[in-house]
Design a protein around this motif. Structure first.
Motif, short mmCIF file in Angstrom:
data_model
loop_
_atom_site.label_atom_id
_atom_site.label_comp_id
_atom_site.label_asym_id
_atom_site.label_seq_id
_atom_site.Cartn_x
_atom_site.Cartn_y
_atom_site.Cartn_z
N ASN A 376 0.82 -1.25 -0.05
CA ASN A 376 0.05 0.18 0.09
C ASN A 376 0.82 1.32 0.07
O ASN A 376 0.68 2.09 -0.76
CB ASN A 376 -1.09 0.14 1.37
N LEU A 377 1.81 1.11 0.96
CA LEU A 377 2.92 2.39 0.87
C LEU A 377 3.58 2.70 -0.44
O LEU A 377 3.52 3.94 -0.86
CB LEU A 377 3.85 2.36 2.10
N LEU A 378 4.14 1.57 -0.86
CA LEU A 378 5.02 1.94 -1.92
C LEU A 378 3.97 2.27 -3.23
O LEU A 378 4.39 3.07 -4.14
CB LEU A 378 5.58 0.63 -2.32
N HIS A 379 2.68 1.60 -3.22
CA HIS A 379 1.73 1.79 -4.29
C HIS A 379 1.53 3.37 -4.32
O HIS A 379 1.48 4.01 -5.38
CB HIS A 379 0.64 1.18 -4.48
N ASN A 380 1.15 3.93 -3.08
CA ASN A 380 0.64 5.48 -2.94
C ASN A 380 2.00 6.18 -3.40
O ASN A 380 1.88 7.29 -3.97
CB ASN A 380 0.50 5.72 -1.42
#
Length: 474
Positions: A376-380
Motif C-alpha cells: 500500500n505504501l509503495l503503491h501510494n
C-alpha cells in the motif's frame, strides 16, 4: 541578617572584646607592678638609712650626724628628697625635693603610732611617692620621722597616657582589621555566592541552560561544579520527562486512532454484510442481461454496471477486513523478502530505491499482512510520483526496526496531514481510491505493536515512518 554581619557579631566582636579586656588587664598589671616596684624601692631605702639616722639622732650633735647620713643616702639612685623631722614635726635636716608633701600633723601621727606611711603626692608639677618612716633608738624609743621622696619616672608619669594611647591604637587596629576582613569577605566569599545565587535565580526564571562559572577558591569551584552537575542532571530529567510526555501523547493518539478505526470497522463490517447480498443480485442480473444483449450499444452500459459493482465489492471486502479482528500468524520474516514481495505486486516496483542494512534483519510478524502494508505504501508513493524517485530505507534502533517510505512528489498538504489515516479519506480523484489503504496499514502495524506516522521526506514529497519491534512480544 547577612552572613558577614553574623561573623562580625558572633566571632570578631567577642574576640576584640576579649583582646581589649586582656590588654586593659595587662596595662593595669603593668601600672601596679611599676607602683609596687616604686614603693618597694622607697621602703627598702627608708629601712636601709632609717637605722643609721635613728642612731644619729642620739648623738650630741644630731644635725651633723643626720646630715652625714642623708648625704650617704643620696648615693642611692632614684632618691629625690630626704628629710628628717623630730617628734614634733619640725625639720632637723633635709635634702632634695618635696619637703612640704606632708603636714606636721601627719608627721607627728607617724611618730606617735610608730607605723610607716606611704602615699603618692602631687607637688607643683611633679608627682612623688613619699614614705614617712618612724626613727627609733635601738631600745625602741621614738626620736623622729624620716621622709623619703621618690620622683616618678617618665614611664610612671605617663602610664595613664600610654594606656589611652594603647587603647586608641587597639581601636584603630580593630577597625582596620574589621575593614580588611569585610573587604576580603566581600571579595572572596560574598561575591562568588552572589554569582552562584544569580545563576540559580536565572535557572529558576526559565534559563535552564545557564551554568555557573568554575572559578575562584577551590571550595567555590567544587560548589560550582556540583551546581552545574545538578543542573545537568535536572536538564536530563526534564528531557526524559518531556520525551516520555511526547511518547504518552503519541500513544494516546494511537489508541484514539485505533479505537476510532475499530469502531468504524465494526460499523463498516455491518454495512458491508448488508450490502453483500444486494450487490450479488445486481451483478447477477447485469451479467444475465449482458449475455442477452444483441449489440455493443446494449453491452457497454451493462459492462459499466458490472465494473462499478466489482469496485463496490472490493470496497465492501476492505471494509470487512478493516472491521475484522485478525489473529496474527507470527513467524520469522526477513526484511528483504518482505520488500521483494511488495515490489513484485507493484507496477514499476523494480525502479524503487531500496536501502537495507546488512545483513537484513529478521522480525517476528505476519508476512502476508506486513507485505500488504509495504505494498500500500509503495503503491501510494508510485502514484504520487509516477516518473520520480521512490525510496525505501531501513535501520535498526534500540531493538526496533525503523522503515521509511518516501517520494519526491507534491507531498500531502498540511491541512490534510492529520487525516491521512482516517477511513475513506483520500486526496486521489473520485474512482481512483477508496481511502482505506492507509487505515488498513495503520491497523496492521498497530496489531504488530508498532507505529506509523507521517514524516518529512528528504526527497521533498511525502514520507511514512514505520516502527516495528524485532522481538516476538507484540
Amino acid at each position: 541578617m547577612r552572613l558577614r554581619n553574623i561573623i562580625i557579631a558572633t566571632v570578631l566582636t567577642p574576640l576584640f572584646l576579649v583582646l581589649l579586656v586582656v590588654s586593659l588587664v595587662a596595662i593595669v598589671s603593668l601600672e601596679d607592678n611599676l607602683r609596687t616596684k616604686l614603693q618597694s624601692e622607697v621602703q627598702i631605702l627608708s629601712q636601709a638609712i632609717g637605722t643609721s639616722l635613728g642612731y644619729a639622732l642620739t648623738q650630741e650633735t644630731p644635725r651633723e650626724a643626720v646630715q652625714e647620713s642623708l648625704h650617704a643616702a643620696f648615693s642611692f639612685h632614684r632618691i629625690y628628697g630626704a628629710y628628717v623631722f623630730d617628734t614634733r614635726g619640725d625639720k632637723v635636716y633635709g635634702l632634695g625635693l618635696g619637703e612640704t608633701l606632708f603636714a606636721p600633723e601627719e608627721i607627728r601621727a607617724v611618730a606617735e603610732s610608730g607605723e610607716e606611711l606611704g602615699e603618692y603626692r602631687q607637688h607643683e608639677r611633679w608627682s612623688y611617692y613619699s614614705a614617712l618612716v618612724p626613727l627609733t633608738t635601738p631600745g625602741g624609743e621614738p626620736r623622729g620621722v624620716l621622709q623619703v621622696n621618690r620622683l616618678n619616672t617618665g614611664v610612671e608619669n605617663y602610664i595613664g597616657f600610654l594606656s589611652l594611647v594603647a587603647l586608641g591604637a587597639f581601636l584603630i587596629a580593630a577597625v582596620g582589621i574589621v575593614a580588611m576582613i569585610w573587604w576580603g569577605f566581600r571579595r572572596h566569599i560574598e561575591r562568588p555566592l552572589e554569582r552562584l545565587l544569580a545563576v540559580m535565580e536565572r535557572v529558576g526564571s526559565g534559563e535552564r541552560q545557564r551554568r555557573a562559572e568554575v572559578e575562584g577558591p577551590a571550595e567555590y569551584r567544587r560548589l560550582s561544579l556540583a551546581l552545574n552537575e545538578m543542573l545537568d542532571a535536572l536538564a536530563e530529567k526534564d528531557a526524559d520527562i518531556e520525551a516520555r510526555r511526547r511518547k504518552e501523547i503519541a500513544l494516546e493518539r494511537r489508541l484514539r486512532k485505533s479505537r476510532k478505526l475499530a469502531e468504524l470497522g465494526v460499523l463498516a463490517a455491518g454495512v458491508a454484510h448488508e450490502l453483500g447480498a444486494p450487490l450479488s443480485v445486481i451483478d447477477g442480473q447485469a451479467q444475465r442481461l449482458e449475455r442477452r444483449a444483441t449489440d455493443e450499444t446494449q453491452r457497454r452500459p451493462l459492462a459499466r454496471i458490472r465494473g462499478e459493482v466489482a469496485r463496490i465489492v472490493t470496497i465492501v471486502r476492505q471494509l470487512m477486513e478493516l472491521g475484522r479482528r485478525h489473529n496474527l500468524e507470527l513467524a520469522p520474516c526477513r526484511l528483504d523478502d518482505l520488500v521483494r514481495g511488495a515490489q513484485a505486486l507493484i507496477e514499476g516496483g523494480e525502479a524503487i530505491e531500496v536501502d537495507l542494512p546488512e545483513p537484513p534483519p529478521t522480525l517476528m510478524g505476519d508476512e502476508q499482512q506486513l507485505t500488504q502494508v509495504l505494498t500500500n505504501l509503495l503503491h501510494n508513493a508510485r502514484q504520487a510520483s509516477p516518473e520520480g524517485r521512490v525510496r525505501l530505507s531501513a535501520r535498526v534502533v534500540d531493538g526496533a526496526l525503523c522503515l521509511r517510505v518516501e517520494d519526491d512528489g507534491p507531498g500531502i498538504p498540511e491541512a490534510h496531514q492529520g487525516r491521512v489515516f482516517d477511513p475513506f479519506f483520500t486526496t486521489k480523484p473520485v474512482g481512483q481510491g477508496s481511502g482505506l489503504g492507509l487505515a488498513m496499514a495503520h491497523r496492521i502495524v498497530s496489531d504488530h505493536g508498532g507505529s506509523i506516522i507521517l514524516g518529512d521526506a528528504e526527497l521533498g514529497g511525502a514520507a511514512f515512518d514505520l516502527t516495528l519491534p524485532l522481538d516476538s512480544e507484540t
